[in-house]
Design a protein around this motif. Sequence first.
Motif, PDB file in Angstrom:
ATOM      1  N   THR A 126      29.676 -46.501   0.662  1.00  0.00           N
ATOM      2  CA  THR A 126      29.578 -46.081   1.983  1.00  0.00           C
ATOM      3  C   THR A 126      28.297 -45.137   1.112  1.00  0.00           C
ATOM      4  O   THR A 126      27.154 -45.062   1.734  1.00  0.00           O
ATOM      5  N   MET A 127      28.306 -44.982   0.092  1.00  0.00           N
ATOM      6  CA  MET A 127      27.112 -44.060  -0.974  1.00  0.00           C
ATOM      7  C   MET A 127      26.543 -44.594  -2.302  1.00  0.00           C
ATOM      8  O   MET A 127      27.977 -45.207  -2.819  1.00  0.00           O
ATOM      9  N   SER A 128      25.792 -44.703  -2.441  1.00  0.00           N
ATOM     10  CA  SER A 128      25.699 -44.709  -3.670  1.00  0.00           C
ATOM     11  C   SER A 128      24.751 -43.821  -4.438  1.00  0.00           C
ATOM     12  O   SER A 128      23.607 -42.761  -3.681  1.00  0.00           O
ATOM     13  N   THR A 129      24.978 -43.770  -5.944  1.00  0.00           N
ATOM     14  CA  THR A 129      24.103 -42.346  -6.322  1.00  0.00           C
ATOM     15  C   THR A 129      23.248 -42.882  -7.083  1.00  0.00           C
ATOM     16  O   THR A 129      23.860 -43.602  -8.224  1.00  0.00           O
ATOM     17  N   GLY A 130      22.209 -42.661  -7.217  1.00  0.00           N
ATOM     18  CA  GLY A 130      21.183 -42.042  -8.669  1.00  0.00           C
ATOM     19  C   GLY A 130      20.362 -41.445  -8.860  1.00  0.00           C
ATOM     20  O   GLY A 130      20.273 -40.149  -8.592  1.00  0.00           O
ATOM     21  N   GLN A 131      20.075 -41.365 -10.014  1.00  0.00           N
ATOM     22  CA  GLN A 131      19.012 -40.382 -10.475  1.00  0.00           C
ATOM     23  C   GLN A 131      17.438 -41.338 -11.099  1.00  0.00           C
ATOM     24  O   GLN A 131      17.636 -42.736 -11.806  1.00  0.00           O
ATOM     25  N   PRO A 164      22.304 -49.650  -3.801  1.00  0.00           N
ATOM     26  CA  PRO A 164      22.507 -51.089  -2.642  1.00  0.00           C
ATOM     27  C   PRO A 164      22.236 -50.364  -1.270  1.00  0.00           C
ATOM     28  O   PRO A 164      22.407 -51.038  -0.820  1.00  0.00           O
ATOM     29  N   HIS A 165      22.066 -49.146  -0.956  1.00  0.00           N
ATOM     30  CA  HIS A 165      22.057 -48.766  -0.087  1.00  0.00           C
ATOM     31  C   HIS A 165      20.385 -48.326   0.664  1.00  0.00           C
ATOM     32  O   HIS A 165      19.799 -47.815  -0.881  1.00  0.00           O
ATOM     33  N   PRO A 166      20.020 -48.304   1.636  1.00  0.00           N
ATOM     34  CA  PRO A 166      18.958 -48.449   2.166  1.00  0.00           C
ATOM     35  C   PRO A 166      18.017 -46.898   2.341  1.00  0.00           C
ATOM     36  O   PRO A 166      16.997 -46.658   2.473  1.00  0.00           O
ATOM     37  N   ASP A 167      18.919 -46.002   2.726  1.00  0.00           N
ATOM     38  CA  ASP A 167      18.273 -44.754   3.515  1.00  0.00           C
ATOM     39  C   ASP A 167      18.999 -43.515   2.340  1.00  0.00           C
ATOM     40  O   ASP A 167      20.725 -43.328   1.724  1.00  0.00           O
ATOM     41  N   PRO A 168      18.009 -42.588   2.135  1.00  0.00           N
ATOM     42  CA  PRO A 168      17.997 -41.580   1.654  1.00  0.00           C
ATOM     43  C   PRO A 168      18.916 -40.280   2.800  1.00  0.00           C
ATOM     44  O   PRO A 168      19.158 -40.176   3.604  1.00  0.00           O
ATOM     45  N   ILE A 169      20.085 -39.530   1.492  1.00  0.00           N
ATOM     46  CA  ILE A 169      21.226 -38.774   2.053  1.00  0.00           C
ATOM     47  C   ILE A 169      20.890 -37.413   1.708  1.00  0.00           C
ATOM     48  O   ILE A 169      21.220 -36.511   3.068  1.00  0.00           O
ATOM     49  N   THR A 170      21.262 -37.301   0.995  1.00  0.00           N
ATOM     50  CA  THR A 170      21.198 -36.074  -0.447  1.00  0.00           C
ATOM     51  C   THR A 170      20.207 -35.862  -1.404  1.00  0.00           C
ATOM     52  O   THR A 170      20.242 -37.395  -1.876  1.00  0.00           O
ATOM     53  N   VAL A 171      19.084 -35.021  -1.073  1.00  0.00           N
ATOM     54  CA  VAL A 171      17.506 -35.776  -2.310  1.00  0.00           C
ATOM     55  C   VAL A 171      18.567 -33.938  -2.805  1.00  0.00           C
ATOM     56  O   VAL A 171      17.842 -33.719  -2.303  1.00  0.00           O
ATOM     57  N   THR A 172      17.648 -34.008  -4.513  1.00  0.00           N
ATOM     58  CA  THR A 172      17.189 -32.967  -4.700  1.00  0.00           C
ATOM     59  C   THR A 172      16.383 -33.532  -6.026  1.00  0.00           C
ATOM     60  O   THR A 172      16.894 -33.478  -6.643  1.00  0.00           O
ATOM     61  N   ALA A 173      15.541 -32.442  -6.147  1.00  0.00           N
ATOM     62  CA  ALA A 173      14.064 -32.201  -7.063  1.00  0.00           C
ATOM     63  C   ALA A 173      14.010 -31.074  -7.711  1.00  0.00           C
ATOM     64  O   ALA A 173      13.835 -30.018  -6.970  1.00  0.00           O
ATOM     65  N   HIS A 174      13.981 -31.827  -9.231  1.00  0.00           N
ATOM     66  CA  HIS A 174      13.194 -30.192 -10.134  1.00  0.00           C
ATOM     67  C   HIS A 174      12.310 -30.635 -10.314  1.00  0.00           C
ATOM     68  O   HIS A 174      11.774 -32.045 -10.617  1.00  0.00           O
ATOM     69  N   TYR A 175      10.729 -29.998 -10.418  1.00  0.00           N
ATOM     70  CA  TYR A 175       9.750 -30.375 -10.561  1.00  0.00           C
ATOM     71  C   TYR A 175       9.451 -29.873 -11.980  1.00  0.00           C
ATOM     72  O   TYR A 175       9.429 -28.163 -11.908  1.00  0.00           O
ATOM     73  N   LEU A 176       9.120 -29.849 -12.523  1.00  0.00           N
ATOM     74  CA  LEU A 176       8.822 -29.695 -14.125  1.00  0.00           C
ATOM     75  C   LEU A 176       7.507 -29.154 -14.759  1.00  0.00           C
ATOM     76  O   LEU A 176       7.502 -28.425 -14.927  1.00  0.00           O
ATOM     77  N   TYR A 202      22.384 -41.859  -1.668  1.00  0.00           N
ATOM     78  CA  TYR A 202      21.589 -43.563  -0.669  1.00  0.00           C
ATOM     79  C   TYR A 202      23.093 -43.917   0.716  1.00  0.00           C
ATOM     80  O   TYR A 202      24.145 -43.947  -0.610  1.00  0.00           O
ATOM     81  N   GLY A 203      22.947 -43.523   1.838  1.00  0.00           N
ATOM     82  CA  GLY A 203      23.804 -44.463   2.196  1.00  0.00           C
ATOM     83  C   GLY A 203      23.033 -45.224   3.411  1.00  0.00           C
ATOM     84  O   GLY A 203      21.961 -45.706   3.283  1.00  0.00           O
ATOM     85  N   ASP A 204      23.670 -45.724   4.304  1.00  0.00           N
ATOM     86  CA  ASP A 204      23.281 -46.361   5.613  1.00  0.00           C
ATOM     87  C   ASP A 204      23.048 -45.668   6.765  1.00  0.00           C
ATOM     88  O   ASP A 204      23.876 -45.595   7.907  1.00  0.00           O
ATOM     89  N   LEU A 205      21.925 -44.874   7.161  1.00  0.00           N
ATOM     90  CA  LEU A 205      22.033 -43.911   8.190  1.00  0.00           C
ATOM     91  C   LEU A 205      22.497 -44.386   9.865  1.00  0.00           C
ATOM     92  O   LEU A 205      23.003 -44.675  10.577  1.00  0.00           O
TER      93      LEU A 205
END
Length: 288
Positions: free
Chosen positions: A97-102, A65-77, A124-127
């Motif tokens: 103010t922030m949503s979390t997804g995977q 529901p929020h438009p902008d990535p704030i913190t993103v962590t990726a593991h490349y398998l 994700y949030g709204d920068l």
Amino acid sequence: MAQLQALAGDDTSASEFDRDTAVTPRPGEPGTYDLELSAGWTIIAAINGGYLLAAVGRALRDALPHPDPITVTAHYLTASQPGPAWIRTQTVRAGRTMSTGQASLFQADEEGREVERMRVIAGYGDLAALPAQVHTSAAPPVMPPYEECVSADDAPEGGPVTGSTAILQRLDLRLDPATSGWAVGAPSGAGDMRGWLGLADGRDHDALSLLLAVDALPPTAFDLGLKGWTPTLELTVHVRGIPAPGPLRVSLTTRNLAGGLLEEDARVWDSADRLVAQSRQLARAPRG
């Protein structure tokens, strides 16, 4: 570097970045998105990790529901290949103010079996809604003006890159001459890389393309005198603001290579001298 025109359906204003990270919701499977990974973002032997992260980031932006990535962590398998892929997303939590997804990116192998390429968890949030106050000791990197930096067109024949350099046609990249000696066989050994970064078709950067920007410069391994592919194992990005129009300044540093692994810290500054993104990745040192 000549500007490139990209087409996305009938929308001639869409950039190559937008076209090549476009995701389509899969009918009947909520949270699942189909996409085509473009060979235009390959380097040496694989698709660039920042491009892949931006594509997954676009799917999460649609799912959350929020438009902008704030913190993103990726593991490349496993290494991704150009061609069809799909992303499955899950909303972990949706707050005020922030949503979390995977999300996970998948492709089919030669026998049609599903293979997970990367796994991401993101907040994700709204920068635009964040407080404007800034207290920082960080300063933009000191380097020559854009016009005095080194473009891909200036690179000599040979060098440490053997294989695809397709991504260089998608970027307007100008390296600081002080960190480009590796291209002529004279790396500094300091593990530094700095440069100006735009998109070759003239598209301005936004929060999503910052996920690409932190991984768009040549690897610092080249400045250490190493040659070959430097595959990312893990990448964490913090997006700090929406960048102002104009080229970014990107600074990469590596201070420790041990056990065949190196870290790479990135700072990204916009044309208004604001720190708009930071990242750290762990990568495997080239074996060549």
